[in-house]
Design a protein around this motif. Structure first.
Motif, PDB file in Angstrom:
ATOM      1  N   GLY A   1       0.967  -1.339  -0.033  1.00 26.11           N
ATOM      2  CA  GLY A   1      -0.158   0.069  -0.062  1.00 26.11           C
ATOM      3  C   GLY A   1       0.839   1.343  -0.197  1.00 26.11           C
ATOM      4  N   ASN A   2       0.451   2.225  -0.552  1.00 24.32           N
ATOM      5  CA  ASN A   2       1.186   3.238  -0.848  1.00 24.32           C
ATOM      6  C   ASN A   2       0.526   4.721  -0.696  1.00 24.32           C
ATOM      7  OD1 ASN A   2       0.134   3.168  -3.144  1.00 24.32           O
ATOM      8  ND2 ASN A   2       1.932   3.656  -4.602  1.00 24.32           N
ATOM      9  N   GLY A   3      -0.403   4.619   0.099  1.00 22.68           N
ATOM     10  CA  GLY A   3      -1.221   5.806   0.415  1.00 22.68           C
ATOM     11  C   GLY A   3      -0.761   6.929   1.213  1.00 22.68           C
ATOM     12  N   ALA A   4      -1.757   8.037   1.238  1.00 20.46           N
ATOM     13  CA  ALA A   4      -1.349   9.115   1.940  1.00 20.46           C
ATOM     14  C   ALA A   4      -2.851   9.928   2.741  1.00 20.46           C
ATOM     15  CB  ALA A   4      -0.718  10.198   1.037  1.00 20.46           C
ATOM     16  N   ARG A   5      -2.241  10.511   3.714  1.00 20.47           N
ATOM     17  CA  ARG A   5      -3.586  11.499   4.158  1.00 20.47           C
ATOM     18  C   ARG A   5      -3.063  12.797   4.348  1.00 20.47           C
ATOM     19  NH1 ARG A   5      -3.715   6.625   7.785  1.00 20.47           N
ATOM     20  NH2 ARG A   5      -5.772   5.788   7.599  1.00 20.47           N
ATOM     21  N   ILE A   6      -3.767  13.812   4.026  1.00 21.04           N
ATOM     22  CA  ILE A   6      -3.282  15.214   3.874  1.00 21.04           C
ATOM     23  C   ILE A   6      -4.502  16.126   4.766  1.00 21.04           C
ATOM     24  CG2 ILE A   6      -4.707  15.641   1.802  1.00 21.04           C
ATOM     25  CD1 ILE A   6      -2.283  17.838   1.223  1.00 21.04           C
ATOM     26  N   GLU A   7      -3.964  16.851   5.701  1.00 13.32           N
ATOM     27  CA  GLU A   7      -4.610  17.716   6.442  1.00 13.32           C
ATOM     28  C   GLU A   7      -4.365  19.193   6.035  1.00 13.32           C
ATOM     29  OE1 GLU A   7      -4.920  19.107  11.016  1.00 13.32           O
ATOM     30  OE2 GLU A   7      -5.212  16.923  10.526  1.00 13.32           O
ATOM     31  N   VAL A   8      -5.385  20.176   5.695  1.00 12.22           N
ATOM     32  CA  VAL A   8      -5.164  21.574   5.371  1.00 12.22           C
ATOM     33  C   VAL A   8      -6.117  22.178   6.335  1.00 12.22           C
ATOM     34  CG1 VAL A   8      -5.579  23.297   3.499  1.00 12.22           C
ATOM     35  CG2 VAL A   8      -4.713  20.968   2.933  1.00 12.22           C
ATOM     36  N   GLN A   9      -5.189  23.104   6.744  1.00 15.30           N
ATOM     37  CA  GLN A   9      -5.687  23.967   7.874  1.00 15.30           C
ATOM     38  C   GLN A   9      -5.885  25.497   7.369  1.00 15.30           C
ATOM     39  OE1 GLN A   9      -4.582  23.904  11.960  1.00 15.30           O
ATOM     40  NE2 GLN A   9      -5.209  25.927  12.461  1.00 15.30           N
ATOM     41  N   LEU A  10      -7.233  26.133   7.211  1.00 15.41           N
ATOM     42  CA  LEU A  10      -7.322  27.506   6.747  1.00 15.41           C
ATOM     43  C   LEU A  10      -7.338  28.612   7.716  1.00 15.41           C
ATOM     44  CD1 LEU A  10      -9.884  26.688   4.240  1.00 15.41           C
ATOM     45  CD2 LEU A  10      -7.656  26.376   3.771  1.00 15.41           C
ATOM     46  N   LYS A  11      -7.368  29.931   7.326  1.00 11.49           N
ATOM     47  CA  LYS A  11      -6.990  30.816   8.085  1.00 11.49           C
ATOM     48  C   LYS A  11      -8.212  31.286   8.975  1.00 11.49           C
ATOM     49  CE  LYS A  11      -3.478  33.023   5.386  1.00 11.49           C
ATOM     50  NZ  LYS A  11      -2.967  34.332   4.545  1.00 11.49           N
ATOM     51  N   ASP A  12      -9.509  30.945   8.373  1.00  9.42           N
ATOM     52  CA  ASP A  12     -10.826  30.774   8.933  1.00  9.42           C
ATOM     53  C   ASP A  12     -11.004  29.688  10.058  1.00  9.42           C
ATOM     54  OD1 ASP A  12     -11.306  28.827   7.464  1.00  9.42           O
ATOM     55  OD2 ASP A  12     -12.749  30.045   6.080  1.00  9.42           O
ATOM     56  N   GLY A  13      -9.987  29.016  10.306  1.00  9.93           N
ATOM     57  CA  GLY A  13     -10.295  27.937  11.217  1.00  9.93           C
ATOM     58  C   GLY A  13     -10.692  26.574  10.805  1.00  9.93           C
ATOM     59  N   ARG A  14     -11.038  26.536   9.225  1.00  7.88           N
ATOM     60  CA  ARG A  14     -11.550  25.225   8.832  1.00  7.88           C
ATOM     61  C   ARG A  14     -10.617  24.434   8.539  1.00  7.88           C
ATOM     62  NH1 ARG A  14     -14.230  26.088   3.533  1.00  7.88           N
ATOM     63  NH2 ARG A  14     -13.045  27.853   3.378  1.00  7.88           N
ATOM     64  N   ARG A  15     -10.890  23.018   8.518  1.00  7.88           N
ATOM     65  CA  ARG A  15     -10.018  22.039   8.406  1.00  7.88           C
ATOM     66  C   ARG A  15     -10.179  21.327   7.274  1.00  7.88           C
ATOM     67  NH1 ARG A  15      -7.556  19.244  13.624  1.00  7.88           N
ATOM     68  NH2 ARG A  15      -7.015  21.390  13.872  1.00  7.88           N
ATOM     69  N   LEU A  16      -9.636  20.842   6.400  1.00  7.57           N
ATOM     70  CA  LEU A  16      -9.885  19.895   5.093  1.00  7.57           C
ATOM     71  C   LEU A  16      -9.004  18.889   5.139  1.00  7.57           C
ATOM     72  CD1 LEU A  16     -10.332  22.918   2.499  1.00  7.57           C
ATOM     73  CD2 LEU A  16     -12.063  21.970   3.904  1.00  7.57           C
ATOM     74  N   GLU A  17      -9.793  17.747   4.766  1.00 13.05           N
ATOM     75  CA  GLU A  17      -8.976  16.379   4.631  1.00 13.05           C
ATOM     76  C   GLU A  17      -9.188  15.829   3.424  1.00 13.05           C
ATOM     77  OE1 GLU A  17     -10.192  14.203   8.011  1.00 13.05           O
ATOM     78  OE2 GLU A  17      -9.042  15.565   9.411  1.00 13.05           O
ATOM     79  N   GLY A  18      -8.161  15.009   3.110  1.00 15.75           N
ATOM     80  CA  GLY A  18      -8.180  14.087   2.063  1.00 15.75           C
ATOM     81  C   GLY A  18      -7.356  12.693   2.085  1.00 15.75           C
ATOM     82  N   SER A  19      -7.451  11.802   1.875  1.00 16.06           N
ATOM     83  CA  SER A  19      -6.785  10.459   2.011  1.00 16.06           C
ATOM     84  C   SER A  19      -7.121   9.475   0.841  1.00 16.06           C
ATOM     85  CB  SER A  19      -7.080   9.980   3.286  1.00 16.06           C
ATOM     86  OG  SER A  19      -8.396   9.304   3.245  1.00 16.06           O
ATOM     87  N   VAL A  20      -5.888   8.507   0.456  1.00 18.01           N
ATOM     88  CA  VAL A  20      -6.257   7.494  -0.431  1.00 18.01           C
ATOM     89  C   VAL A  20      -5.357   6.521   0.101  1.00 18.01           C
ATOM     90  CG1 VAL A  20      -6.485   8.986  -2.621  1.00 18.01           C
ATOM     91  CG2 VAL A  20      -4.183   8.508  -1.613  1.00 18.01           C
ATOM     92  N   PRO A  21      -5.883   5.160  -0.031  1.00 17.41           N
ATOM     93  CA  PRO A  21      -5.022   3.854   0.185  1.00 17.41           C
ATOM     94  C   PRO A  21      -3.885   3.593  -0.369  1.00 17.41           C
ATOM     95  CG  PRO A  21      -7.341   3.505  -0.425  1.00 17.41           C
ATOM     96  CD  PRO A  21      -7.231   4.772  -0.396  1.00 17.41           C
ATOM     97  N   TYR A  22      -4.154   4.034  -1.788  1.00 17.85           N
ATOM     98  CA  TYR A  22      -3.015   3.532  -2.732  1.00 17.85           C
ATOM     99  C   TYR A  22      -3.033   4.907  -3.660  1.00 17.85           C
ATOM    100  CZ  TYR A  22      -4.497  -1.178  -1.658  1.00 17.85           C
ATOM    101  OH  TYR A  22      -4.544  -2.382  -1.007  1.00 17.85           O
ATOM    102  N   ALA A  23      -1.853   4.842  -4.205  1.00 15.63           N
ATOM    103  CA  ALA A  23      -1.604   6.067  -5.398  1.00 15.63           C
ATOM    104  C   ALA A  23      -2.255   5.527  -6.646  1.00 15.63           C
ATOM    105  CB  ALA A  23      -0.053   6.210  -5.619  1.00 15.63           C
ATOM    106  N   LYS A  24      -2.895   6.709  -7.196  1.00 20.20           N
ATOM    107  CA  LYS A  24      -3.691   6.556  -8.454  1.00 20.20           C
ATOM    108  C   LYS A  24      -2.836   5.712  -9.459  1.00 20.20           C
ATOM    109  CE  LYS A  24      -7.498   6.620 -10.629  1.00 20.20           C
ATOM    110  NZ  LYS A  24      -8.358   7.615 -11.121  1.00 20.20           N
ATOM    111  N   GLY A  25      -3.402   4.729 -10.232  1.00 13.67           N
ATOM    112  CA  GLY A  25      -2.587   4.156 -10.960  1.00 13.67           C
ATOM    113  C   GLY A  25      -2.230   2.593 -10.720  1.00 13.67           C
ATOM    114  N   GLU A  26      -2.039   2.094  -9.153  1.00 15.21           N
ATOM    115  CA  GLU A  26      -1.817   0.991  -8.875  1.00 15.21           C
ATOM    116  C   GLU A  26      -3.035   0.007  -9.253  1.00 15.21           C
ATOM    117  OE1 GLU A  26       1.182   0.102  -7.467  1.00 15.21           O
ATOM    118  OE2 GLU A  26       1.996   2.127  -7.316  1.00 15.21           O
ATOM    119  N   PRO A  27      -2.496  -1.331  -9.202  1.00 15.34           N
ATOM    120  CA  PRO A  27      -3.391  -2.212  -9.660  1.00 15.34           C
ATOM    121  C   PRO A  27      -4.736  -2.261  -9.021  1.00 15.34           C
ATOM    122  CG  PRO A  27      -1.284  -3.229  -9.760  1.00 15.34           C
ATOM    123  CD  PRO A  27      -1.134  -1.875  -9.134  1.00 15.34           C
TER     124      PRO A  27
END
Length: 356
Positions: A271-297
Motif C-alpha cells: 500500500g502506498n497511500g497518504a493522508r493530508i490535512e489542510v488548515q485554513l486561516k478561517d479555522g476550517r480544516r479540510l482532509e483527503g486520503s487515499v489507500p493507494y496512489a492512483k494508477g496502482e493495480p
C-alpha cells in the motif's frame, strides 16, 4: 525498453501482437531482477533504469527482431555488461540532464547488444546469475530462484501507471490533494498549515522532502513541492511543475509538514497511500486520503484518464485530433500488422508556411 521496441519493430515490420509479447517478456525479466537488486543498488547509488534498462531493452528488441533462442541469450548477456548509471543527479542542486540520458543510453545499448549478437558476438552464459554475474555484482547475490515463478505470473499486470508528473513517491499526496479539492474550491492564499502523512520511503532521502530544491528537475522529486503545486494548481502535469518556484507555491511548500503514518507504513510497499490535512486561516480544516496512489493495480486509471494524460503530454507535439487517433491505435495494438503506420503519425509536422 519501449523506444527500443518501437525502433526495432519498425525496422523488422514486427506485428503488434509480437510487440506486446516482447514488452510483457521484458517486464517479466526486469521486474524480477529489479526486486532482487533494488535495495542494494539504491544503497550504492546506482540507477535502476540504467542497470536494468539495457537488459530489458535487449530482450524486447531481440524478440521483435526475431532472434532465435541462443542468439537472443547472447544479446541479453551482453546487455548485462552494458549496465551503468548513477543517481547522483538527484543530489545535484543545479541543472543536470543525465536523468533522461540514462534511459536513452539503456535503449541504445539494448539495441546495440542485439546487433552484436546478430553479428556473431557471444556473451557470458552466467551473465545474470553466475558467480560474478549481474545479480552478484549489482545486488546481494540472489540466484536463479528469482525466476522460479516465470510463466506463472506476469509482472506487467502488477505495474502501475503514473497519472502525474514527478517522482512516484509524491503521487499519493497529489491524489489526496485532488480528493480534497473535489469537495469544493480552495483559495491557496487562505492556507496556513498543511500536514501530509504517508509511508517512510516517500520521505527519505532528503531530496524527496526538500522544500527548497535548486532546480526544476530536483523539484519534481520533492513531495513538498508536489503537494504545494497540486494545492495551487490542482494538478502536477509538467506544465504545472514548471511553476514550482512561483511565490505562492514557494510559500506553500514551506508550510508542508511531513509525518510517517503508522498504518500506511505497515502496508508499504503493498500500500502506498497518504493522508493530508489542510488548515485554513478561517479555522476550517479540510482532509483527503487515499489507500493507494492512483494508477496502482488496486486503484487503476480508467481508459479515459489514460487518454487525458496522453493528450496532455502531446498537446504541443501533435496536431489536433492526432493524439486521439494514436491512442486508439495503441489501444488496439494487438490487431495492428506493424508499428510503422503508428510511428508515421508521430513524425514532426512543419508549421504551415514554414520553409522546407
Amino acid at each position: 525498453m519501449v523506444p527500443a521496441v518501437l525502433a526495432t519493430a519498425e525496422a523488422y515490420r514486427t506485428s503488434g501482437r509480437i510487440v506486446i509479447e516482447a514488452i510483457v517478456a521484458a517486464y517479466d525479466l526486469a521486474v524480477r531482477l529489479g526486486k532482487a537488486v533494488r535495495t542494494e543498488q539504491r544503497r550504492r547509488g546506482l540507477d535502476l533504469k540504467g542497470t536494468l534498462g539495457p537488459i530489458a531493452a535487449a530482450l524486447a528488441a531481440g524478440r521483435c527482431a526475431g532472434l532465435e533462442r541462443q542468439i537472443l541469450t547472447h544479446a541479453v548477456s551482453m546487455a548485462a555488461d552494458m549496465a551503468s548509471g548513477t543517481e547522483q543527479y538527484v543530489y545535484e542542486s543545479g541543472d543536470c540532464d543525465t536523468k533522461d540520458l540514462i534511459s536513452g543510453f539503456a535503449a541504445r545499448n539494448g539495441v546495440f547488444a542485439v546487433q552484436l549478437a546478430q553479428s556473431g558476438f557471444f556473451g557470458p552464459s552466467g551473465a545474470l546469475d553466475g558467480e560474478y554475474g549481474f545479480l552478484h555484482a549489482f545486488g546481494d547475490g540472489a540466484g536463479a530462484e528469482v525466476f522460479d515463478d516465470l510463466g506463472e505470473s506476469f509482472a506487467i499486470t502488477s505495474t502501475a501507471f503514473k497519472p502525474h508528473g514527478g517522482c512516484r513517491h509524491t503521487h499519493q499526496s497529489v491524489d489526496a490533494v485532488q480528493q480534497l479539492l473535489a469537495t469544493g474550491p480552495l483559495e491557496p492564499s487562505e492556507i496556513e498549515r498543511v500536514v501530509v502523512r504517508t509511508y517512510r520511503s516517500a520521505l527519505e532521502p532528503f531530496f524527496r522532502v526538500d522544500p527548497d530544491p535548486g532546480s526544476r528537475e530536483v523539484a519534481s522529486l520533492s513531495i513538498r513541492v508536489a503537494t504545494a503545486v497540486a494545492l495551487s494548481r490542482g494538478s502536477t502535469w509538467p506544465s504545472d511543475l514548471a511553476h514550482w518556484d512561483d511565490p505562492e507555491v514557494r510559500r506553500l511548500r514551506r508550510l508542508v509538514e511531513l509525518e510517517v503514518d503508522p498504518e500506511i507504513e505497515s502496508r508499504y510497499p503493498d500500500g502506498n497511500g497518504a493522508r493530508i490535512e489542510v488548515q485554513l486561516k478561517d479555522g476550517r480544516r479540510l482532509e483527503g486520503s487515499v489507500p493507494y496512489a492512483k494508477g496502482e493495480p488496486e486503484f487503476r486509471m480508467t481508459e479515459d484518464e489514460l487518454r487525458v494524460k496522453f493528450e496532455a503530454l502531446t498537446s504541443e507535439l501533435l496536431p489536433p485530433g492526432c493524439a486521439d487517433e494514436l491512442f486508439t491505435r495503441c489501444l488496439n495494438l494487438e490487431s495492428e500488422p506493424g508499428v510503422g503506420p503508428i510511428l508515421e503519425q508521430t513524425a514532426p509536422r512543419l508549421a504551415v508556411g514554414a520553409a522546407d
